[in-house]
Design an enzyme around this catalytic site. Sequence first.
Site, PDB file in Angstrom:
ATOM      1  N   GLU A 214      92.334 -54.396   8.115  1.00  0.00           N
ATOM      2  CA  GLU A 214      92.533 -55.229   9.304  1.00  0.00           C
ATOM      3  C   GLU A 214      92.286 -54.434  10.588  1.00  0.00           C
ATOM      4  OE1 GLU A 214      95.705 -58.570   7.797  1.00  0.00           O
ATOM      5  OE2 GLU A 214      96.539 -56.695   8.553  1.00  0.00           O
ATOM      6  N   GLU A 297      94.163 -61.840   1.689  1.00  0.00           N
ATOM      7  CA  GLU A 297      95.624 -61.808   1.758  1.00  0.00           C
ATOM      8  C   GLU A 297      96.111 -63.242   1.954  1.00  0.00           C
ATOM      9  OE1 GLU A 297      97.396 -59.103   4.483  1.00  0.00           O
ATOM     10  OE2 GLU A 297      96.411 -57.325   3.647  1.00  0.00           O
TER      11      GLU A 297
END
Length: 695
Positions: A214, A297
């Site tokens: 991320e 995710e």
Amino acid sequence: MARKRSSRSTTAFIFFAFLSIIVVCAFVPVFAPLPSLTSHSNQSRRHSSRHKKVTARNFEISNDMFWKDGQPFQIIGGDLHYFRVLPEYWEDRLLRAKALGLNTIQTYVPWNLHEPKPGKLVFEGIADIVSFLKLCHKLGFLVMLRPGPYICAEWDLGGFPAWLLAIKPAIRLRSSDPDFLHFVERWWEILLPTVAPLLYENGGPIIMVQIENEYGSYGNDKPYLHHLVTLARGHLGDDIILYTTDGGSRDTLEKGTIRGDVVFSAVDFTTGDDPRPIFELQKEFNAPGKSPPLSAEFYTGWLTHWGEKLAETNAKFTAAALENILAQNGSAVLYMAHGGTNFGFYSGANTGGDETNYKPDLTSYDYDAPIRESGDVNNAKFKELRKVIKQYSTASIPSVPSDNEKTGYGLIHLQRKGLFFDILNRLDSIEVVESENPISMESVGQMFGFVLYVSEYPSKEDGSILFIPKVHDRAQVFISCSSEDNGRRPIFVGTIERWSNRKLGLPKTKCVSNISLYVLVENMGRVNYGPYMFDRKGILSFVYLDGRILHQWKMLSIPLNNLNKVPRANPIIQVAYSELTKTSARRKAKENVSEEPAFYAGHFSIDNVNHVKDTFISFRGWGKGIAFVNEFNIGRYWPMMGPQCNLYVPAPILQHGENIVVLLELESPNPELVIHSVDQPEFTCGSSIAHVRQL
């Protein structure tokens, strides 16, 4: 800033030694570190990444789909972190993931677990990643590997080793800073050749390897990302799919991805969001035909900080959101399939708008996942998700196993074994660092646990005002006068906390000599996400007394055994505790209670080896501290803050016969000096009450 080490120079493994006294006739250590499932030498970990490939094995991307051995493949995976589960339970948890219907396991690799000190590598016990990956392969799972070097994961410092924070001049984490990249290269030169034989093309389970984590939510340093790709390709070859994961917005994808077909760009987004526009946006950051929709995710729950209500998510809502992805031929990885536990000192923390808005994570990483912290699957979320997954699985799904049996071993009476400062005073040998001004925990060489800062100041009849602008994270302040008749007993003055920093009034003290000032600072977990990740611990500023800087400090390391540390006995502590009373804890309870930090110990017996089962220890009525069972650090407890009341104790920690429990209680022990072994978790302590978080 001057720094010198005292001639009293042996390491102060205070607690290791203390444990050895308690158990000298009753306990043989069996659990630090956990036994390796397989052994492999350093030489085998450094083998060449060029291996003979197994024919007819191929995992690739084309036509906006994943292809496994020439057949379309839909990833229905889940995160399950080997470092949050005891090795003895890896297979149990993986089989439960198999019964959920998963075909892929995703796991991070925490650098700080594997290299706790520079050059000291740990690949045994709970850090035996090779055995975990081989077990995944044996059970028929594919693996998506996330080696960082940054992982987030609600894990201390996002997986970075804390010793990186002691390097001067300070390095810039998660950047193309050459000094930072030097250490990344050195680490990946160990890690990546270790896992290379387990790539899918080499006959192993690893189908994809993630670059960073991320990154678009943090920075925009493209040379850094490109350098990581070059390193990965150099060790793993050109065939393995490299991928990034970023939030499903244009801004985060612009900053965190590498356009083209060199690296596959996956996305994550809030559970329940419409996946269609996000997957369309994902295509813009992948080459044509190279963008199979993947939510890397898919959040099955959420994390909880100390002092918050327990985060829970609705089972049917979560399952419906998953079906919305799978029905579009999308792939998804459940974060988390099984959360596990932040054993030791490895739980991380978050911040709000500034670094003083500090939010440390619970010891439990249950995450409200379908496979609960203790492995339970008899819950609504597991059942609802399994029903959805079963509709899209191309393989038969195994039957659901029953929950592992748990038990309560009942009341455990404790006895105070030593006040914190008494232990220090009895030591003839302890490591001391001296400096004109306080220095950080990392600069002292102490990465986890506690550091005691000591200075002195002249006595004043009207008292003094103490101000420490920057304490990370929680400091208990004591003073003492060596010329008084009370035997130099430190007096507790108050607590200074990172999130509510305040000036502290020191009481009037008539003292012929100078007054000693003791500041015991606890590291409660380093920030693992956001702009304030460079999170050194300890006293990080000048200390002001009545507006003037207080100089001349001594820093004493108080290391306690962590998840990957081996306890060592100190014979000096054995002598110090050889005269401890053997009077029963029950009769001595009242006089054993003290507001000063102290060690408490008790034991319970398991008479039949067949009765060794999982349990939980309830700390209701206690204040705040660290708990150890048979020398294994089961984590932090803080029932006064909540919501977590009980700590999970997996059966492999326990043993037939006597089991020893030791607490370092920092402030307010239970007046009866008892804890309870119970058969269920509980998250209703403090002012927090469980609530449902509708994502």
